[in-house]
Scaffold this motif. Structure first.
Motif, mmCIF file in Angstrom:
data_model
loop_
_atom_site.group_PDB
_atom_site.id
_atom_site.type_symbol
_atom_site.label_atom_id
_atom_site.label_comp_id
_atom_site.label_asym_id
_atom_site.label_seq_id
_atom_site.Cartn_x
_atom_site.Cartn_y
_atom_site.Cartn_z
ATOM 1 N N ALA A 174 -51.303 -114.226 51.291
ATOM 2 C CA ALA A 174 -50.758 -114.500 49.922
ATOM 3 C C ALA A 174 -49.086 -114.766 50.214
ATOM 4 O O ALA A 174 -48.560 -114.415 51.306
ATOM 5 N N ASP A 175 -48.677 -115.192 49.252
ATOM 6 C CA ASP A 175 -47.070 -115.660 49.355
ATOM 7 C C ASP A 175 -46.276 -114.758 49.950
ATOM 8 O O ASP A 175 -45.495 -114.826 51.014
ATOM 9 N N PHE A 176 -46.255 -113.465 49.599
ATOM 10 C CA PHE A 176 -45.357 -112.117 50.195
ATOM 11 C C PHE A 176 -45.540 -112.026 51.695
ATOM 12 O O PHE A 176 -44.647 -111.991 52.335
ATOM 13 N N ILE A 177 -47.014 -111.986 51.908
ATOM 14 C CA ILE A 177 -47.156 -111.639 53.480
ATOM 15 C C ILE A 177 -46.848 -112.857 54.324
ATOM 16 O O ILE A 177 -46.201 -112.675 55.340
ATOM 17 N N ARG A 178 -46.998 -113.982 53.853
ATOM 18 C CA ARG A 178 -46.709 -115.175 54.737
ATOM 19 C C ARG A 178 -45.091 -115.377 54.663
ATOM 20 O O ARG A 178 -44.588 -115.532 55.698
ATOM 21 N N GLU A 179 -44.470 -115.203 53.568
ATOM 22 C CA GLU A 179 -42.796 -115.187 53.360
ATOM 23 C C GLU A 179 -42.223 -114.235 54.475
ATOM 24 O O GLU A 179 -41.306 -114.253 55.120
ATOM 25 N N TYR A 180 -42.902 -112.956 54.334
ATOM 26 C CA TYR A 180 -42.368 -111.637 55.176
ATOM 27 C C TYR A 180 -42.454 -111.967 56.728
ATOM 28 O O TYR A 180 -41.590 -111.857 57.351
ATOM 29 N N HIS A 181 -43.569 -112.672 57.054
ATOM 30 C CA HIS A 181 -43.729 -112.899 58.260
ATOM 31 C C HIS A 181 -42.757 -114.184 58.955
ATOM 32 O O HIS A 181 -42.487 -114.114 59.903
ATOM 33 N N GLN A 182 -42.716 -115.144 57.982
ATOM 34 C CA GLN A 182 -41.875 -116.043 58.438
ATOM 35 C C GLN A 182 -40.286 -115.856 58.455
ATOM 36 O O GLN A 182 -39.398 -116.605 59.155
ATOM 37 N N SER A 183 -40.149 -114.713 57.950
ATOM 38 C CA SER A 183 -38.452 -114.006 58.087
ATOM 39 C C SER A 183 -38.256 -113.314 59.110
ATOM 40 O O SER A 183 -37.132 -113.170 59.554
ATOM 41 N N GLY A 184 -39.327 -113.175 60.047
ATOM 42 C CA GLY A 184 -39.252 -112.408 61.349
ATOM 43 C C GLY A 184 -38.968 -110.877 61.356
ATOM 44 O O GLY A 184 -38.714 -110.391 62.259
ATOM 45 N N LYS A 185 -39.316 -110.208 59.922
ATOM 46 C CA LYS A 185 -39.217 -108.834 59.584
ATOM 47 C C LYS A 185 -40.279 -108.127 60.454
ATOM 48 O O LYS A 185 -41.493 -108.889 60.845
ATOM 49 N N ASP A 186 -40.210 -107.056 60.827
ATOM 50 C CA ASP A 186 -41.246 -105.845 61.516
ATOM 51 C C ASP A 186 -42.450 -106.048 60.776
ATOM 52 O O ASP A 186 -42.372 -105.998 59.535
ATOM 53 N N CYS A 187 -43.499 -105.871 61.550
ATOM 54 C CA CYS A 187 -44.749 -105.685 60.748
ATOM 55 C C CYS A 187 -45.707 -105.007 61.786
ATOM 56 O O CYS A 187 -45.450 -104.743 62.770
ATOM 57 N N LEU A 188 -46.815 -104.387 61.220
ATOM 58 C CA LEU A 188 -47.998 -103.641 62.064
ATOM 59 C C LEU A 188 -49.143 -104.448 61.469
ATOM 60 O O LEU A 188 -49.983 -103.754 60.509
ATOM 61 N N PRO A 189 -49.724 -105.183 62.184
ATOM 62 C CA PRO A 189 -50.887 -105.910 62.029
ATOM 63 C C PRO A 189 -52.267 -104.948 62.484
ATOM 64 O O PRO A 189 -51.839 -103.932 63.315
ATOM 65 N N GLY A 190 -53.378 -105.407 62.121
ATOM 66 C CA GLY A 190 -54.523 -104.869 62.752
ATOM 67 C C GLY A 190 -54.688 -103.397 62.301
ATOM 68 O O GLY A 190 -55.463 -102.775 62.935
#
Length: 153
Positions: A35-51
């Motif tokens: 979805a838009d938010f997750i895609r945009e968040y990742h493209q901005s290079g911010k920290d995430c915790l996948p899996g």
């Protein structure tokens, strides 16, 4: 020696002070299809915790790695307040793709829902400065929120 509302405010501020980190079930590579938010968040290079299964960490995991988004933060707030015998709830919105904490401690907010006869006021946990009874204006339609979990004792 704090009352229930002041104790809740302390817990809210504690959680808000932890930097936001997106937690999601898929891989980072899957984020481009999300979805838009997750895609945009990742493209901005911010920290995430996948899996992470269901995209929500337990309070124990969150306290240990300090990586949490709206669901994880709401669950931590709910757990702490419940342990302190302060009525608490977790609200979810499919429309907003978001979750917030509800607290059954005195406030005159218009952002509230009733949970078995107790008024639970909403509070945003993903940004600093939101106090008990405060939501972002774009999340203010109470018809778009459902109480997913509550405890009144």
């Amino acid at each position: 020696n704090l009352n229930a509302a002041s104790t809740a405010e302390m817990v809210i501020t504690f959680i808000q002070e932890i930097p936001y980190c997106l937690v999601h079930e898929g891989s980072c590579a899957d984020a481009d299809k999300a979805a838009d938010f997750i895609r945009e968040y990742h493209q901005s290079g911010k920290d995430c915790l996948p899996g992470i299964i269901a995209g929500v960490q337990t309070p124990y995991e969150f306290i240990h790695n300090l990586k949490g988004d709206c669901d994880t933060r709401s669950l931590l707030g709910f757990t702490i307040l419940s342990r302190l015998s302060i009525p608490a709830s977790i609200w979810v919105s499919e429309v907003y793709g978001h979750s917030v904490l509800g607290v059954g401690a005195g406030t005159g907010s218009t952002y509230y829902k009733m949970a078995n006869g107790i008024r639970h006021s909403a509070v945003e946990l993903t940004a600093k400065g939101f106090r008990l009874g405060m939501l972002s204006p774009e999340h203010g339609d109470m018809n778009n929120w459902k109480i997913a979990l509550y405890k009144n004792e």
